[in-house]
Design a protein around this motif. Structure first.
Motif, short mmCIF file in Angstrom:
data_model
loop_
_atom_site.label_atom_id
_atom_site.label_comp_id
_atom_site.label_asym_id
_atom_site.label_seq_id
_atom_site.Cartn_x
_atom_site.Cartn_y
_atom_site.Cartn_z
N ARG A 38 0.68 -0.76 -0.39
CA ARG A 38 0.31 0.02 -0.24
C ARG A 38 1.20 1.52 -0.15
NH1 ARG A 38 -5.08 -0.05 -1.55
NH2 ARG A 38 -5.53 1.55 0.37
N ALA A 39 0.22 2.33 -0.75
CA ALA A 39 1.26 3.00 -0.52
C ALA A 39 0.25 4.67 -1.17
CB ALA A 39 2.05 3.17 -1.67
N ARG A 40 0.79 5.95 -0.90
CA ARG A 40 -0.24 7.11 -1.57
C ARG A 40 0.12 7.85 -1.81
NH1 ARG A 40 -3.30 9.11 3.01
NH2 ARG A 40 -3.54 8.16 4.28
N MET A 41 -0.28 8.35 -3.11
CA MET A 41 -0.24 9.44 -4.58
C MET A 41 0.41 10.95 -3.82
SD MET A 41 -0.67 7.11 -6.40
CE MET A 41 -0.06 8.29 -7.93
N ALA A 42 1.69 10.49 -4.20
CA ALA A 42 2.05 12.03 -3.52
C ALA A 42 1.76 13.59 -4.22
CB ALA A 42 3.16 12.46 -4.70
N GLU A 43 0.53 13.50 -5.10
CA GLU A 43 -0.26 14.63 -5.71
C GLU A 43 -1.61 14.67 -5.06
OE1 GLU A 43 -2.06 16.27 -9.96
OE2 GLU A 43 -0.43 14.64 -9.80
N ASP A 44 -2.23 13.72 -4.25
CA ASP A 44 -3.36 13.98 -3.74
C ASP A 44 -3.88 13.39 -3.22
OD1 ASP A 44 -3.30 11.17 -5.29
OD2 ASP A 44 -5.09 11.68 -6.05
N GLY A 45 -2.54 12.22 -2.39
CA GLY A 45 -2.97 11.79 -1.36
C GLY A 45 -4.06 10.30 -1.17
N LYS A 46 -4.43 10.02 -1.95
CA LYS A 46 -4.65 9.01 -2.54
C LYS A 46 -3.87 7.43 -2.67
CE LYS A 46 -8.71 11.13 -5.17
NZ LYS A 46 -9.44 11.23 -6.45
N GLU A 47 -5.29 6.57 -1.71
CA GLU A 47 -4.21 5.35 -1.17
C GLU A 47 -4.44 4.44 -2.75
OE1 GLU A 47 -4.83 3.20 2.75
OE2 GLU A 47 -5.02 5.20 3.87
N VAL A 48 -3.48 3.75 -2.55
CA VAL A 48 -3.00 2.65 -3.82
C VAL A 48 -2.87 1.40 -3.19
CG1 VAL A 48 -3.40 4.25 -5.75
CG2 VAL A 48 -0.94 3.65 -4.33
N TRP A 49 -2.38 0.59 -4.49
CA TRP A 49 -1.89 -0.74 -4.00
C TRP A 49 -0.40 -0.47 -5.19
CZ3 TRP A 49 -1.34 -4.35 -0.45
CH2 TRP A 49 -3.34 -5.00 -0.35
N LEU A 50 0.37 -1.03 -4.85
CA LEU A 50 1.46 -0.96 -6.15
C LEU A 50 2.03 -2.36 -6.08
CD1 LEU A 50 4.15 1.94 -4.21
CD2 LEU A 50 2.37 2.43 -5.78
N ALA A 51 1.99 -3.15 -6.95
CA ALA A 51 2.19 -3.94 -7.37
C ALA A 51 3.52 -4.09 -7.72
CB ALA A 51 2.14 -4.54 -9.02
N LEU A 52 4.15 -4.30 -6.91
CA LEU A 52 6.73 -4.62 -7.39
C LEU A 52 7.25 -5.27 -7.64
CD1 LEU A 52 6.15 -3.00 -3.30
CD2 LEU A 52 6.47 -2.00 -5.78
N GLY A 53 6.38 -6.80 -7.21
CA GLY A 53 6.71 -8.12 -7.46
C GLY A 53 6.50 -8.28 -9.09
N TYR A 54 7.02 -9.23 -9.96
CA TYR A 54 7.24 -9.72 -11.34
C TYR A 54 5.61 -10.15 -11.48
CZ TYR A 54 9.30 -11.24 -15.94
OH TYR A 54 8.80 -11.92 -17.39
N GLN A 55 5.76 -11.30 -10.30
CA GLN A 55 4.49 -11.47 -11.15
C GLN A 55 2.83 -10.63 -10.44
OE1 GLN A 55 4.00 -14.87 -13.12
NE2 GLN A 55 6.30 -15.03 -12.36
N ALA A 56 3.08 -9.91 -9.19
CA ALA A 56 1.97 -9.20 -9.48
C ALA A 56 2.13 -7.85 -10.99
CB ALA A 56 2.41 -8.64 -8.40
N ASN A 57 3.28 -7.42 -11.06
CA ASN A 57 3.09 -6.80 -12.31
C ASN A 57 2.87 -7.71 -13.18
OD1 ASN A 57 4.33 -4.28 -12.45
ND2 ASN A 57 5.92 -5.25 -10.62
N ARG A 58 2.66 -8.49 -13.76
CA ARG A 58 2.50 -9.53 -14.94
C ARG A 58 1.02 -10.16 -14.89
NH1 ARG A 58 5.36 -12.65 -18.55
NH2 ARG A 58 3.78 -14.70 -18.32
N GLN A 59 0.60 -10.06 -13.57
CA GLN A 59 -0.62 -10.58 -12.72
C GLN A 59 -1.94 -9.08 -13.85
OE1 GLN A 59 -2.59 -12.32 -9.69
NE2 GLN A 59 -4.78 -12.14 -9.90
#
Length: 402
Positions: A38-59
C-alpha cells in the motif's frame, strides 16, 4: 512479514528518488518484504496498491478484472489529470473496445513493416555517425545521434514531411513534461489539429506510410474513427521518439557506470541485441505509470484487492525481482533471460512499438560501439543534468567524448 503500515506511515509514490538513479531503492526495500504494498499518491494523497513483484506486475497487466478506462474520469479512485476525458487512446481502453482498436492498429503497424525499415534505419545511423568527426569534443550525444535517429525514423514511418519534424519533436517533448492541465490541453489541440490535417492529406493522396495504412485499415467493414486515428498516431509519435531517445541515453549512462560491461560490449559488438534487453530490464525509464482499477474483488499474488481499489504497476521494480532474475541489481549484458523484462509491459497492453524500438536500439548500439569504441560519458556522472519535471527519467544532455 512486517506488520501492515498505518495510513500515516505509508510510502509516497512516485518514490522520492533522484532522477539519476537507475532504480528506486524504496521500491526494492518494499519488494524484499512483499510483492504488493500500500502507498499514498504524492499528488493527491489517495491510497493505492503498488505491484512490485514480477508476477504481481504480470497479473495486474493481464487480468481482465483490472480496468484502465476508469482513470479517465475526474472522480476516479486515482485521477491522472492529463488523461481526464481522453478516452480514445489505446493505453486507457478496456475490452471490447481495446480489442477492436488494437486489432486495427496491429493490422497496419505490422512486424513486416518494421522489417522493411531496417535498411533505411541503417542508412540513417551511418549518416549520423559519419558526422561525428565534424563535432568538437566533448559534444552532446543526444543531439548528435540519439534524438535525430528516432525522430527521423518515426516521422518517415508516419509520412510526416521533413519541414514539420522540428514541431513534432517539440510537441513530443512537451507531452513528456509534467505541465499544468491547461498546457497539456493546449498541446493536445495543437497536435490534434496538425494530425487531422496530415490524415486528410493522406486520405486524399495515399502514400506508402503508416498514416495511410491506418487510414485505410479495415476489418470486416470496421475502421478506426477520426478521433482514434488522431490520438493513437499522436501516441505512436511520442512513444516512437521521446521514450526511445531517453532509453538510448539512459542506457549509455548505465554502461558508463559499469565499465566492465561497457568494455565487454566494445570487445563483442554482437552482444548488442542482448545488451539492449538487459538495459531495458536494468534501467528505470518510467517515473510514474497509469493506474489500473479493480472491477471486482480479486487476489493478486496472494494479496486481497477490493473492487474499486487502484493498483499501480511498478515494472522497473518487477524487473529487479530476485525470484526471476539472478543477482538482479547487477548489470549483465550476457544475462540469459534479460528479454523477460516488463519494460514494454505485458498482456493486452504490450507495447505495439516494441519491435521498432528494439530494432532501432539494437542497430544503433552495435554501430556506435563498432565505429567509436572509445566513446564514453565526458563528465562525472554526478554532474549529469536530469529533467526533473519530466514524466520519464530523462537527461537534458549527454556530453561524450570518443
Amino acid at each position: 512479514m512486517t506488520a501492515t503500515r498505518t495510513a500515516s506511515t505509508l510510502p509516497t509514490f512516485p518514490f522520492d528518488t533522484p532522477h539519476g538513479d537507475d532504480t528506486d531503492p524504496e521500491g526494492l526495500r518494499l519488494l524484499a518484504d512483499r510483492s504488493m504494498a500500500r502507498a499514498r499518491m504524492a499528488e493527491d494523497g489517495k491510497e493505492v496498491w503498488l505491484a512490485l513483484g514480477y508476477q504481481a506486475n504480470r497479473q495486474v497487466m493481464s487480468d481482465p478484472r483490472m480496468a484502465r478506462q476508469p482513470v479517465t474520469s475526474p472522480d476516479a479512485p486515482v485521477t491522472v489529470p492529463a488523461l481526464v476525458g481522453v478516452t480514445e487512446v489505446i493505453s486507457v481502453m478496456d475490452p471490447p473496445r481495446h480489442t477492436r482498436v488494437r486489432r486495427l492498429l496491429a493490422a497496419a503497424f505490422t512486424p513486416r513493416m518494421v522489417d522493411r525499415l531496417r535498411p533505411r534505419i541503417q542508412t540513417i545511423i551511418d549518416d549520423l555517425l559519419d558526422r561525428f568527426d565534424s563535432y568538437d569534443k566533448p559534444s552532446d550525444l543526444m543531439e548528435m545521434f540519439f534524438a535525430p535517429l528516432p525522430i527521423t525514423v518515426i516521422c518517415e514511418l508516419l509520412g510526416v514531411p521533413e519541414a514539420d519534424r522540428s514541431n513534432l519533436r517539440g510537441w513530443a517533448h512537451r507531452f513528456m513534461t509534467a505541465g499544468a492541465p491547461e498546457e497539456m490541453a493546449a498541446t493536445h489541440q495543437e497536435v490534434g489539429a496538425y494530425l487531422a490535417g496530415l490524415i486528410a492529406a493522406k486520405r486524399a493522396h495515399p502514400a506508402d506510410d503508416l498514416t495511410t495504412a491506418l487510414v485505410e485499415v479495415r476489418d470486416q467493414g470496421d475502421r478506426l474513427t477520426e478521433g482514434e486515428l488522431v490520438i493513437n498516431i499522436q501516441t505512436l509519435l511520442v512513444a516512437g521518439f521521446e521514450t526511445t531517445l531517453n532509453q538510448f541515453s539512459n542506457g549509455i549512462v548505465a554502461l558508463s557506470r559499469n565499465p566492465g560491461q561497457f568494455d565487454l560490449l566494445r570487445q563483442n559488438p554482437d552482444l548488442a541485441d542482448n545488451a539492449v534487453e538487459e538495459l531495458l530490464r536494468y534501467v528505470k525509464q518510467i517515473v510514474a505509470t497509469i493506474p489500473w482499477i479493480a472491477s471486482e474483488d480479486l487476489d493478486i499474488d496472494g494479496h486481497k484487492v477490493k473492487a474499486g481499489d487502484a493498483v499501480v504497476g511498478v515494472p522497473n521494480i518487477g524487473n529487479r525481482d530476485p525470484a526471476v532474475f539472478v543477482d538482479p541489481n547487477r548489470l549483465d549484458i550476457t544475462r540469459s533471460n534479460a528479454s523477460q523484462h516488463l519494460s514494454f509491459t505485458h498482456g493486452p497492453h504490450f507495447c505495439l512499438g516494441a519491435q521498432l524500438a528494439r530494432t532501432e536500439m539494437r542497430m544503433a548500439l552495435a554501430a556506435l560501439v563498432r565505429r567509436y569504441p572509445n566513446l564514453d560519458v565526458a563528465v562525472p556522472h554526478a554532474d549529469l543534468e536530469w529533467r526533473r519535471e519530466a514524466a520519464v527519467r530523462a537527461l537534458w544532455r549527454l556530453p561524450v567524448t570518443w
